[in-house]
Structures are given as structure tokens and as C-alpha cells.
Design a protein around this motif. Structure first.
Motif, PDB file in Angstrom:
ATOM      1  N   ASN A 242       0.981  -0.777   0.119  1.00  0.00           N
ATOM      2  CA  ASN A 242       0.297   0.203  -0.300  1.00  0.00           C
ATOM      3  C   ASN A 242       0.872   1.012   0.199  1.00  0.00           C
ATOM      4  N   LYS A 262      -4.383  -6.383  -3.785  1.00  0.00           N
ATOM      5  CA  LYS A 262      -3.549  -4.739  -3.250  1.00  0.00           C
ATOM      6  C   LYS A 262      -2.425  -4.305  -4.461  1.00  0.00           C
ATOM      7  N   VAL A 265      -4.457  -3.333  -7.711  1.00  0.00           N
ATOM      8  CA  VAL A 265      -5.908  -2.335  -6.526  1.00  0.00           C
ATOM      9  C   VAL A 265      -4.939  -0.823  -7.448  1.00  0.00           C
ATOM     10  N   LYS A 266      -4.005  -0.733  -6.629  1.00  0.00           N
ATOM     11  CA  LYS A 266      -2.567   0.252  -6.864  1.00  0.00           C
ATOM     12  C   LYS A 266      -2.134   0.446  -8.338  1.00  0.00           C
ATOM     13  N   CYS A 267      -2.209  -0.396  -8.808  1.00  0.00           N
ATOM     14  CA  CYS A 267      -1.519  -0.232 -10.489  1.00  0.00           C
ATOM     15  C   CYS A 267      -2.908  -0.050 -10.909  1.00  0.00           C
ATOM     16  N   LEU A 268      -3.882  -0.053 -11.071  1.00  0.00           N
ATOM     17  CA  LEU A 268      -5.198   0.478 -11.451  1.00  0.00           C
ATOM     18  C   LEU A 268      -5.962   1.314 -11.120  1.00  0.00           C
ATOM     19  N   ARG A 269      -6.021   1.556 -10.133  1.00  0.00           N
ATOM     20  CA  ARG A 269      -6.977   2.689  -9.125  1.00  0.00           C
ATOM     21  C   ARG A 269      -6.009   4.108  -9.382  1.00  0.00           C
ATOM     22  N   GLN A 270      -4.688   3.107  -8.447  1.00  0.00           N
ATOM     23  CA  GLN A 270      -3.626   5.035  -8.754  1.00  0.00           C
ATOM     24  C   GLN A 270      -2.584   4.822  -9.381  1.00  0.00           C
ATOM     25  N   LYS A 271      -3.039   3.949 -10.432  1.00  0.00           N
ATOM     26  CA  LYS A 271      -1.606   3.689 -11.389  1.00  0.00           C
ATOM     27  C   LYS A 271       0.043   4.161 -10.950  1.00  0.00           C
ATOM     28  N   LYS A 293      -5.027  -2.891 -17.628  1.00  0.00           N
ATOM     29  CA  LYS A 293      -5.646  -1.220 -17.225  1.00  0.00           C
ATOM     30  C   LYS A 293      -4.523  -0.585 -17.094  1.00  0.00           C
TER      31      LYS A 293
END
Length: 337
Positions: A242, A262, A265-271, A293
Motif C-alpha cells: 500500500n 493489493k 488495485v494500486k496499479c489500476l486505481r492509483q496508477k 488497465k
């Protein structure tokens, strides 16, 4: 059209102080058995003496699946092994990987440059970083050996010494430290007769009344990882993922449910930028990263020879063939140093 600037991208991602994720490919480079070799070892070397009729039937079904070319993880999911049979499989797994691990340690005593990871960690600590997080699914201790060779303190969830007990990160104080979060356990972790988990240094055989604390694939994997110390280790690994500014995946196949959520989510949502270096990109990696994505990625796999690499980047829709080895950790270091 000009080729995209993959060295610059590699350096930018690296400059964000990545968390390092190490998968089985990182150890395979040193001769640690993968799933295929482990499956063959289990069939030939697991002690089945004294099992009851139901356990023998399960074992026969398991061996048949492997003989029919079902992969080890799938085979272990398709049978329901008793606690006793699971313990036999764990013990046989431990014996093979521990033997191979010790051979690599002996080799490292003669070759101080054996681990490119040592050089990577040393280079990362030339920055303002005080802590580096390594998250791994591997049982072996290659990451620990790499730290030792670079004279870097490491923490795996235990105190220091020969008989090590569980300790919070705050108990182990050093000016710089590598946290090695081993989400599937380690060769030196054992459940003691008191039913707590301890870590024993330089053990060549499993002590009487001690059980290896490694999580093999299969249905019991999920039950086991809800118990200590795995629950705390996985929570710490989640926190490390995180908080990371980027990720460096070494030989990681993107097939583990304890790390994947985890990470993605970081790669997709927070680039969050992700770099992958590996012998061959797994289907899961291609699906999640290349066809998914993810917007900031650099993935490098071996080409047709060791001296050829194929580079996939979020900067260009087409892969690039490079006539040099940048797919191994040693080759990658030339990109960033």
C-alpha cells in the motif's frame, strides 16, 4: 517511429523506491525446483507408510492427477488431503527445497557476487531510504543470504539469533533494514511443541516434534494463512504494498491471491508504476498487466536467447526486441545504475 525510451522509464520507476516482489522465477535462476520438479519429488519421496485406507486412496488420486499432467497446485486443489497426509507432503517439500537452498548458501561462501539482489539493495540504500520491503512467495532464504552478503540487516518477523521468536518490527532497531515478508512461510520456520512458531537457524533436518511452517498449494493453504504468523506477515506485506511508490517484480507470475489484490488495485486505481523482469511472462501477468488497465508498466521477458529481451511498455502498444539481457536481475541493474 522512434523506439520508446525504456531505460528512462525503468529509471523513473526505480527512482520511486520500489517494493520488491520476488516469485519462484527469482529462485529458479539458482536451481531451486519449480512446481514440475517438486511434483515429481513428492511422488517419488513422500513417506506414505502407516497411512489409513482413505489417506492412501487420496494419495493414489493425487499421483494419478500428476501422471495425467495436471499441475501440482491444481492437483492439490482437486484432492482433500487429511492433516496427516498434508504434513507428509509439507515435510517432503521442505526436504527438497532445504537441500537446494543449502547448496546455494555453500556456493555463496565461495562467490561474493552470487546475488545481484545484494547490489540492488546496496544501490537503493545510497538514497534516503531507511527501509526496503521485499514481499515473496518463496520458502527459500536467498533474499536473506543476499542481505547478509551486502552487510544489510534483515527482518522476517522474528528476533535475531539461532533460536528466534516472533517479534514486532519495532523491536528490531537498525539504521537501515530490509523487511522480508514471506507470505507462504520459510524453511527456517517451525511450529514448536508449545504450538507457537519459532525460527531455527542452520537446521539441516526437521527437529523431533517440530513441524515446518511452509504453506503448500492446495485447499489447506487458505486455512493456514489465516493463522499466525502468516496473518501478521500478510498484513505487513499488504501495508508495504500500500505504501510503495512503485513495484519491482522479479520472476513473479501473478498467480498468488495473497499479493495480487493489493498490487492490482494500486496499479489500476492509483496508477502506481510497476516493473516486471522475468524469464517468461506468465499468462496471468499478460492478462492483468499488458491486457488489463494498468497505465504505468514496464515488463521485460527473455527473447529467443539469453542475450535478447522483449520489452513491453505502457509507452507503446508494440513490444520492442532488444539485443541484450535486461530480463534478468543482473541485466536490469545495468538499466538503473
Amino acid at each position: 517511429m522512434l523506439d520508446f525510451n525504456y531505460p528512462k522509464q525503468a529509471q523513473e520507476f526505480y527512482g520511486k523506491g520500489p517494493a520488491i516482489i520476488m516469485g519462484s522465477g527469482a529462485s529458479a535462476a539458482y536451481g531451486i525446483s519449480g512446481m514440475w520438479d517438486l511434483a515429481n519429488h513428492l511422488v517419488e519421496n513422500t513417506d506414505t507408510s502407516g497411512l489409513n485406507a482413505a489417506e492412501n486412496e487420496t494419495w493414489w488420486e493425487f499421483c494419478q492427477l500428476l501422471n495425467d499432467s495436471v499441475d501440482l497446485e491444481s492437483a492439490l486443489h482437486q484432492v482433500t488431503a487429511s492433516e496427516e497426509l498434508t504434513a507428509r507432503i509439507v515435510k517432503s517439500t521442505w526436504s527438497l527445497i532445504n537441500f537446494e537452498d543449502n547448496k546455494i548458501f555453500q556456493k555463496s561462501l565461495q562467490n561474493s557476487a552470487l546475488f545481484p539482489l545484494s547490489r540492488l539493495l546496496e544501490h537503493m540504500f545510497k538514497s534516503s531510504l531507511k527501509t526496503i520491503n521485499v514481499v515473496t512467495t518463496n520458502y527459500d532464504r536467498l533474499a536473506e543470504y543476499a542481505c547478509d552478503q551486502a552487510r544489510i540487516y534483515h527482518y522476517t518477523g522474528f528476533t535475531h539469533g539461532f533460536f528466534r521468536q516472533l517479534a514486532d518490527p519495532e523491536e528490531i532497531i537498525s539504521s537501515r533494514r530490509v523487511n522480508i515478508w514471506k507470505v507462504h512461510g520459510s524453511l527456517d520456520w517451525f511450529q514448536s511443541p508449545l504450538e507457537d512458531t519459532v525460527a531455527l537457524t542452520n537446521i539441516q533436518e526437521i527437529p523431533d516434534n517440530y513441524q515446518p511452517q511452509i504453506v503448500t498449494p492446495g485447499t489447506q493453504k487458505y486455512q493456514k494463512t489465516h493463522l499466525e504468523p502468516f496473518r501478521s506477515i500478510i498484513n505487513n506485506a499488504d501495508q508495504a504494498l500500500n505504501e510503495a511508490g512503485s513495484y519491482l517484480c522479479v520472476g513473479y507470475g501473478f498467480n498468488d491471491e495473497h499479493i495480487q489484490p493489493k498490487l492490482m488495485v494500486k496499479c489500476l486505481r492509483q496508477k502506481t508504476p510497476i516493473t516486471i523482469i522475468t524469464y517468461a511472462l506468465s499468462d496471468s501477468a499478460k492478462k492483468l498487466i499488458l491486457d488489463g488497465k494498468a497505465q504505468n508498466y514496464l515488463a521485460i521477458e527473455r527473447g529467443e536467447t539469453d542475450d535478447q529481451s522483449i520489452v513491453y511498455s505502457s509507452l507503446d502498444k508494440d513490444p520492442l526486441k532488444v539485443q541484450k539481457n535486461i530480463w534478468s536481475l543482473e541485466g536490469y541493474l545495468e538499466l538503473i545504475m
